[in-house]
Structure formats: C-alpha cells, structure tokens
Design a protein around this motif. Structure first.
Motif, PDB file in Angstrom:
ATOM      1  N   SER A 106      27.104  36.951  45.401  1.00 24.01           N
ATOM      2  CA  SER A 106      27.247  38.407  45.286  1.00 24.01           C
ATOM      3  C   SER A 106      28.033  38.889  46.500  1.00 24.01           C
ATOM      4  O   SER A 106      28.209  38.148  47.464  1.00 24.01           O
ATOM      5  N   SER A 107      28.500  40.097  46.449  1.00 22.90           N
ATOM      6  CA  SER A 107      29.360  40.608  47.512  1.00 22.90           C
ATOM      7  C   SER A 107      28.601  40.807  48.825  1.00 22.90           C
ATOM      8  O   SER A 107      27.429  41.187  48.828  1.00 22.90           O
ATOM      9  N   LYS A 139      33.214  33.377  41.734  1.00 23.77           N
ATOM     10  CA  LYS A 139      34.137  34.380  41.201  1.00 23.77           C
ATOM     11  C   LYS A 139      33.500  35.764  41.183  1.00 23.77           C
ATOM     12  O   LYS A 139      32.292  35.912  41.038  1.00 23.77           O
ATOM     13  N   GLY A 140      34.353  36.771  41.399  1.00 23.66           N
ATOM     14  CA  GLY A 140      33.900  38.154  41.377  1.00 23.66           C
ATOM     15  C   GLY A 140      33.286  38.644  42.671  1.00 23.66           C
ATOM     16  O   GLY A 140      32.920  39.806  42.771  1.00 23.66           O
ATOM     17  N   CYS A 141      33.157  37.771  43.672  1.00 26.56           N
ATOM     18  CA  CYS A 141      32.527  38.152  44.941  1.00 26.56           C
ATOM     19  C   CYS A 141      33.574  38.642  45.939  1.00 26.56           C
ATOM     20  O   CYS A 141      34.735  38.273  45.870  1.00 26.56           O
ATOM     21  N   SER A 142      33.123  39.456  46.878  1.00 29.78           N
ATOM     22  CA  SER A 142      33.982  39.876  47.978  1.00 29.78           C
ATOM     23  C   SER A 142      33.185  39.751  49.274  1.00 29.78           C
ATOM     24  O   SER A 142      31.969  39.895  49.279  1.00 29.78           O
ATOM     25  N   GLN A 166      37.762  35.834  37.477  1.00 29.27           N
ATOM     26  CA  GLN A 166      37.570  37.053  38.273  1.00 29.27           C
ATOM     27  C   GLN A 166      38.098  36.780  39.670  1.00 29.27           C
ATOM     28  O   GLN A 166      38.032  35.645  40.158  1.00 29.27           O
ATOM     29  N   ASP A 167      38.615  37.808  40.312  1.00 35.47           N
ATOM     30  CA  ASP A 167      39.148  37.673  41.662  1.00 35.47           C
ATOM     31  C   ASP A 167      38.052  37.458  42.691  1.00 35.47           C
ATOM     32  O   ASP A 167      36.924  37.912  42.524  1.00 35.47           O
ATOM     33  N   ILE A 168      38.426  36.779  43.770  1.00 25.04           N
ATOM     34  CA  ILE A 168      37.603  36.658  44.973  1.00 25.04           C
ATOM     35  C   ILE A 168      38.356  37.386  46.062  1.00 25.04           C
ATOM     36  O   ILE A 168      39.557  37.155  46.254  1.00 25.04           O
TER      37      ILE A 168
END
Length: 86
Positions: A50-51, A32-35, A14-16
């Motif tokens: 988490s984001s 992974k998957g966080c922004s 998953q993208d960061i």
C-alpha cells in the motif's frame, strides 16, 4: 492473466510511483499501484503493498509505517551532538 470464459484481463497493470530522495533497502518488493513519498526509507526485505506517505520509515511484510516525520539529509546528521558519534 486472463479469464478463460470472458477473455478479460484479470490483473491489469498499474503504475508504481517512487518519490525523490527515497531509500529502498535490500530486496524490497514494491507491488503495483503503490507509491512511496519523497524522503521515505523502506527497510530491507519489506513488501510495499500500500502507499507510504512522505518522510516515513516503513518496514515489514507487508510494510507498515514505523515512524513518521523523518529526515535523512547530510545537514540533519551534521546537527547531531558529538556524543552521538562517540
């Protein structure tokens, strides 16, 4: 990682996403998957699981929002009263 029976991947990539003007402290881990939103600051040794929204200070393991609506621009420092620097 793959499931032995189904041969399916069980941990897809998953993208960061890290916004502009973000400060990551020493040894920060972003999962992974966080922004992380523009203008945010992540404290040292934190784990971002988490984001994190824009203009927030976050820290801890896992990282939680400590303060919202922050800024860390040069202009903001110049506006502080002189007593702050004494």
């Amino acid at each position: 990682l793959f499931d032995r029976k189904t041969k399916q991947r069980i941990n897809p990539a998953q993208d960061i996403n890290i916004g502009n003007h973000v400060c990551l402290g020493h040894a920060v881990k972003v999962f992974k998957g966080c922004s992380i939103g523009h203008g945010s600051v992540i404290d040292s040794d934190s784990r971002v699981t988490s984001s994190i929204p824009e203009n927030c200070n976050a820290g801890g393991q896992p990282a939680v929002i400590i303060r919202e609506n922050i800024t860390w621009t040069k202009e903001a420092f110049q506006q502080l009263p002189s007593e702050y620097w004494d």
